[in-house]
Design a protein around this motif. Structure first.
Motif, PDB file in Angstrom:
ATOM      1  N   GLU A 192       0.827  -1.203   0.000  1.00 27.37           N
ATOM      2  CA  GLU A 192       0.000   0.000   0.000  1.00 27.37           C
ATOM      3  C   GLU A 192       0.863   1.256   0.000  1.00 27.37           C
ATOM      4  O   GLU A 192       0.590   2.197  -0.710  1.00 27.37           O
ATOM      5  N   GLY A 193       1.917   1.278   0.787  1.00 30.71           N
ATOM      6  CA  GLY A 193       2.819   2.426   0.784  1.00 30.71           C
ATOM      7  C   GLY A 193       3.505   2.605  -0.552  1.00 30.71           C
ATOM      8  O   GLY A 193       3.666   3.721  -1.052  1.00 30.71           O
ATOM      9  N   ASP A 194       3.906   1.499  -1.143  1.00 30.10           N
ATOM     10  CA  ASP A 194       4.541   1.557  -2.462  1.00 30.10           C
ATOM     11  C   ASP A 194       3.544   1.990  -3.522  1.00 30.10           C
ATOM     12  O   ASP A 194       3.881   2.768  -4.412  1.00 30.10           O
ATOM     13  N   ARG A 195       2.344   1.498  -3.430  1.00 29.28           N
ATOM     14  CA  ARG A 195       1.309   1.879  -4.394  1.00 29.28           C
ATOM     15  C   ARG A 195       1.123   3.388  -4.390  1.00 29.28           C
ATOM     16  O   ARG A 195       1.069   4.018  -5.446  1.00 29.28           O
ATOM     17  N   GLU A 196       1.043   3.965  -3.217  1.00 32.54           N
ATOM     18  CA  GLU A 196       0.865   5.417  -3.132  1.00 32.54           C
ATOM     19  C   GLU A 196       2.073   6.169  -3.692  1.00 32.54           C
ATOM     20  O   GLU A 196       1.916   7.177  -4.370  1.00 32.54           O
ATOM     21  N   HIS A 197       3.267   5.660  -3.418  1.00 33.17           N
ATOM     22  CA  HIS A 197       4.466   6.287  -3.991  1.00 33.17           C
ATOM     23  C   HIS A 197       4.377   6.307  -5.513  1.00 33.17           C
ATOM     24  O   HIS A 197       4.578   7.352  -6.140  1.00 33.17           O
ATOM     25  N   TRP A 198       4.093   5.146  -6.100  1.00 33.24           N
ATOM     26  CA  TRP A 198       4.069   5.069  -7.560  1.00 33.24           C
ATOM     27  C   TRP A 198       2.920   5.884  -8.145  1.00 33.24           C
ATOM     28  O   TRP A 198       3.078   6.519  -9.187  1.00 33.24           O
ATOM     29  N   ARG A 199       1.776   5.871  -7.488  1.00 32.01           N
ATOM     30  CA  ARG A 199       0.637   6.662  -7.977  1.00 32.01           C
ATOM     31  C   ARG A 199       1.012   8.150  -8.043  1.00 32.01           C
ATOM     32  O   ARG A 199       0.643   8.846  -8.976  1.00 32.01           O
ATOM     33  N   GLN A 200       1.771   8.613  -7.070  1.00 25.50           N
ATOM     34  CA  GLN A 200       2.157  10.030  -7.023  1.00 25.50           C
ATOM     35  C   GLN A 200       3.315  10.372  -7.950  1.00 25.50           C
ATOM     36  O   GLN A 200       3.408  11.495  -8.430  1.00 25.50           O
ATOM     37  N   HIS A 201       4.206   9.408  -8.230  1.00 26.23           N
ATOM     38  CA  HIS A 201       5.446   9.732  -8.927  1.00 26.23           C
ATOM     39  C   HIS A 201       5.641   9.062 -10.294  1.00 26.23           C
ATOM     40  O   HIS A 201       6.616   9.379 -10.977  1.00 26.23           O
ATOM     41  N   PHE A 202       4.739   8.183 -10.688  1.00 21.26           N
ATOM     42  CA  PHE A 202       4.967   7.428 -11.917  1.00 21.26           C
ATOM     43  C   PHE A 202       5.126   8.313 -13.146  1.00 21.26           C
ATOM     44  O   PHE A 202       5.931   8.028 -14.031  1.00 21.26           O
ATOM     45  N   SER A 203       4.379   9.398 -13.224  1.00 30.51           N
ATOM     46  CA  SER A 203       4.370  10.200 -14.448  1.00 30.51           C
ATOM     47  C   SER A 203       5.708  10.865 -14.747  1.00 30.51           C
ATOM     48  O   SER A 203       5.963  11.253 -15.891  1.00 30.51           O
ATOM     49  N   ALA A 204       6.577  10.949 -13.761  1.00 35.71           N
ATOM     50  CA  ALA A 204       7.896  11.557 -13.970  1.00 35.71           C
ATOM     51  C   ALA A 204       8.951  10.549 -14.425  1.00 35.71           C
ATOM     52  O   ALA A 204      10.077  10.943 -14.742  1.00 35.71           O
TER      53      ALA A 204
END
Length: 123
Positions: A39-51
């Motif tokens: 869940e913590g990783d999911r939130e990281h990727w959701r916030q930062h994937f576009s970069a």
């Protein structure tokens, strides 16, 4: 291997073949899919994937999520093994890991590796 769309995992390696599970304490079948760590990783990727450099502008987070989950879980399950030791096994497992996604390993390999590297502290 994993079917992330169904939150199921299957070990399909023939008996006696260590494959991707060599050196681990258990197979991919005993992963807790409701694990807070993801869940913590999911939130990281959701916030930062576009970069990330491999992300295509017309693709949303959902397109890449199976790759991030696969790389994250694999890196944790295979601590102590190098990417080069597991890459071919992960490639073979991608068809199951991607779930309903139509994405290919070639298309998603960089995202899987990115998640692997983040877990391993290479970010």
């Amino acid at each position: 291997m994993a079917d992330f769309a169904r939150n199921q995992v299957f070990d399909k390696m023939p008996s006696g073949n260590p494959g991707i599970n060599m050196g681990t304490t258990g197979g991919m079948h005993d992963i807790d899919w409701e694990n807070e760590e993801w869940e913590g990783d999911r939130e990281h990727w959701r916030q930062h994937f576009s970069a990330r450099p491999y992300v295509q502008a017309d693709r949303g987070y959902e397109h890449y999520e199976p790759a991030y989950r696969y790389g994250t879980v694999a890196a944790r399950r295979h601590a102590g093994r190098a990417w080069s030791d597991v890459e071919s096994d992960l490639e073979r497992g991608w068809d199951r890991a991607r779930g309903a996604s139509k994405s290919t390993w070639v298309e998603m390999k960089d995202a899987v590796r990115d998640a692997w590297d983040r877990v391993r502290g290479h970010h």
